[in-house]
Write a protein that holds these residues in place. Structure first.
Motif, PDB file in Angstrom:
ATOM      1  N   ALA A 195       2.481 -10.722  19.664  1.00 22.51           N
ATOM      2  CA  ALA A 195       3.333  -9.817  19.872  1.00 22.51           C
ATOM      3  C   ALA A 195       2.765  -8.537  19.077  1.00 22.51           C
ATOM      4  CB  ALA A 195       4.701  -9.924  19.571  1.00 22.51           C
ATOM      5  N   PRO A 230       4.438 -14.605  24.501  1.00 15.38           N
ATOM      6  CA  PRO A 230       5.965 -14.327  24.318  1.00 15.38           C
ATOM      7  C   PRO A 230       6.414 -15.192  23.405  1.00 15.38           C
ATOM      8  CG  PRO A 230       5.607 -15.330  26.658  1.00 15.38           C
ATOM      9  CD  PRO A 230       4.263 -15.377  25.773  1.00 15.38           C
ATOM     10  N   LEU A 233       6.990 -13.236  19.884  1.00 16.27           N
ATOM     11  CA  LEU A 233       8.047 -12.467  19.712  1.00 16.27           C
ATOM     12  C   LEU A 233       9.077 -12.876  19.063  1.00 16.27           C
ATOM     13  CD1 LEU A 233       8.124  -9.709  20.620  1.00 16.27           C
ATOM     14  CD2 LEU A 233       9.135 -10.400  22.764  1.00 16.27           C
ATOM     15  N   TYR A 289       3.395  -5.889  22.638  1.00 15.24           N
ATOM     16  CA  TYR A 289       5.010  -5.971  22.502  1.00 15.24           C
ATOM     17  C   TYR A 289       5.144  -5.416  23.961  1.00 15.24           C
ATOM     18  CZ  TYR A 289       9.678  -5.204  22.579  1.00 15.24           C
ATOM     19  OH  TYR A 289      11.145  -5.074  22.701  1.00 15.24           O
ATOM     20  N   VAL A 290       4.687  -4.474  24.540  1.00  5.90           N
ATOM     21  CA  VAL A 290       5.304  -3.735  25.850  1.00  5.90           C
ATOM     22  C   VAL A 290       4.848  -4.613  27.012  1.00  5.90           C
ATOM     23  CG1 VAL A 290       5.125  -1.920  27.103  1.00  5.90           C
ATOM     24  CG2 VAL A 290       5.078  -1.484  24.730  1.00  5.90           C
ATOM     25  N   ILE A 292       4.062  -7.916  26.819  1.00  4.88           N
ATOM     26  CA  ILE A 292       4.795  -9.071  26.678  1.00  4.88           C
ATOM     27  C   ILE A 292       6.239  -8.980  27.493  1.00  4.88           C
ATOM     28  CG2 ILE A 292       6.189 -10.722  25.487  1.00  4.88           C
ATOM     29  CD1 ILE A 292       3.733 -10.533  23.427  1.00  4.88           C
ATOM     30  N   ARG A 293       6.713  -7.866  26.839  1.00  2.63           N
ATOM     31  CA  ARG A 293       8.411  -7.319  27.625  1.00  2.63           C
ATOM     32  C   ARG A 293       8.136  -7.063  28.929  1.00  2.63           C
ATOM     33  NH1 ARG A 293      10.719  -2.210  25.484  1.00  2.63           N
ATOM     34  NH2 ARG A 293       9.556  -1.564  27.092  1.00  2.63           N
ATOM     35  N   GLU A 294       7.098  -6.540  29.632  1.00  2.00           N
ATOM     36  CA  GLU A 294       7.265  -6.142  30.867  1.00  2.00           C
ATOM     37  C   GLU A 294       6.542  -6.954  31.824  1.00  2.00           C
ATOM     38  OE1 GLU A 294       5.730  -2.020  31.142  1.00  2.00           O
ATOM     39  OE2 GLU A 294       7.356  -1.328  29.960  1.00  2.00           O
ATOM     40  N   GLY A 297       8.175 -11.032  30.081  1.00  2.00           N
ATOM     41  CA  GLY A 297       9.653 -11.065  30.315  1.00  2.00           C
ATOM     42  C   GLY A 297      10.049 -12.105  29.115  1.00  2.00           C
ATOM     43  N   TYR A 298      11.546 -12.118  29.146  1.00  2.00           N
ATOM     44  CA  TYR A 298      12.256 -12.757  28.103  1.00  2.00           C
ATOM     45  C   TYR A 298      12.399 -14.218  28.827  1.00  2.00           C
ATOM     46  CZ  TYR A 298      12.727  -8.995  25.302  1.00  2.00           C
ATOM     47  OH  TYR A 298      12.827  -7.760  24.353  1.00  2.00           O
TER      48      TYR A 298
END
Ligand code: RI2
Length: 312
Positions: A195, A230, A233, A289-290, A292-294, A297-298
């Motif tokens: 992350a 992920p 993170l 980080y972006v 992983i998020r986009e 996803g969680y």
């Protein structure tokens, strides 16, 4: 039923099937096969058990985890709906792998100068995609490929590049700094990107990054977005696989009590990385980080993954 999954898992463990992308694609193929053949009354438990067996092979490349998690996020009210969903998720993941490498080649090629010398390490299909593409669009390039002890994946790289006509020079790993002054850029692959943008890749990568930084040579990482972790993170550390001593020395040395350590990967801090070429763009490591998020996803975290440690 599970014998073919166990056999496939062994192929990953003994590196008959290797490379972070290849093992991820192979995992999706195995899960697709399980989804197609699992009996309806125990579909979910078959899928989970197969996932556990596959995950219990090589701990470092997050691509394997992301592949398994992607397929295991199948949905459906009935078993047949879930079966169809799992099969289509596996197919989606497989095409993700295939398309991503092609796009990485197209994006990354633009960062390779004409008349240049590119250094690469180990055998990365993503890195090779960039090098090949640069050659195909007509750039005159030469490659310095490291041997990549102890498994000598550099030989595979040298062969793959020679087969299409690229000039390749193979060097021992310890000659990296000796040759760095001749190099225009370094391109390597990734097993995992955390992350915070740290790279985990084949042992020796961090030394190459160090030598590149010292010589002000750009250090480029080729990584599909499913190589981003992920799990990191949420604070998890990447496990570095240590392989057997027999890969490094003959048995006679072991018999007289020589100890051997054989980590398969090392850690390159983001400060040493100029660019990560993904299929969604060439990004600085700080953007991990972006991604992983986009892209992941969680939901990747929430997906149900059974602990595979006990299943050997
Ligand atoms: P692609 C390999 O690991 C190397 O570390 C390589 O850089 C990385 O996977 C990524 O390879 P190993 O399986 O996914 O040889 O780009 O231990 O092919």
């Amino acid at each position: 039923m599970f014998q073919f999954v166990i056999d496939a898992a062994k192929k990953i463990k003994n590196m008959e099937i290797r490379g972070a992308a290849r093992i991820a694609k192979f995992a999706a193929e195995i899960l697709k096969n399980v989804a197609e053949t699992a009996p309806s009354e125990s579909f979910d438990s078959y899928m989970k058990k197969a996932a556990s067996i596959i995950l219990n092979t090589r701990p470092t490349a997050v691509s394997l985890y992301n592949a398994v998690n992607y397929v295991l996020n199948y949905r459906g009210e009935t078993v047949e709906e879930r079966r169809i969903s799992a099969i289509s998720k596996a197919k989606e993941f497989i095409s993700w792998v295939e398309n991503a490498q092609k796009i990485i080649g197209e994006i990354g090629e633009k960062r390779i100068k004409d008349n240049s010398i590119v250094m690469t390490h180990c055998n990365s299909s993503a890195a090779i995609s960039i090098i090949k593409r640069a050659y195909e669009v007509g750039k005159k390039i030469e490659v310095i490929a490291t041997e990549s002890r102890p498994r000598l994946q550099g030989h595979i790289t040298a062969k793959q590049l020679r087969e299409i006509g690229i000039d390749v020079t193979l060097i021992v790993d310890s000659a990296v700094r000796f040759f760095m002054k001749e190099v225009d850029c370094v391109v390597v692959g990734a097993d995992t990107i955390t992350a915070n943008g740290t790279l985990i890749n084949k042992i020796g990568t961090s030394q190459i990054a160090l030598a590149a930084k010292e010589a002000r040579v750009p250090f480029i990482v080729a990584a599909e977005t499913y190589k981003f972790s992920p799990k990191t993170l949420f604070g998890e550390l990447v496990v570095i696989e240590e392989r057997s001593a027999e890969e490094v020395v003959p048995e006679e040395l072991l018999k007289i009590g020589v100890k051997v350590r054989n980590p398969a990967f090392d850690v390159t801090p983001r400060d040493y990385i100029d660019l990560i070429v993904t299929e969604v763009g060439a990004i600085p490591p700080e953007m991990a980080y972006v991604i992983i998020r986009e892209r992941l996803g969680y939901s990747s975290i929430e997906g149900e993954i059974v602990d595979a440690k006990d299943l050997d």
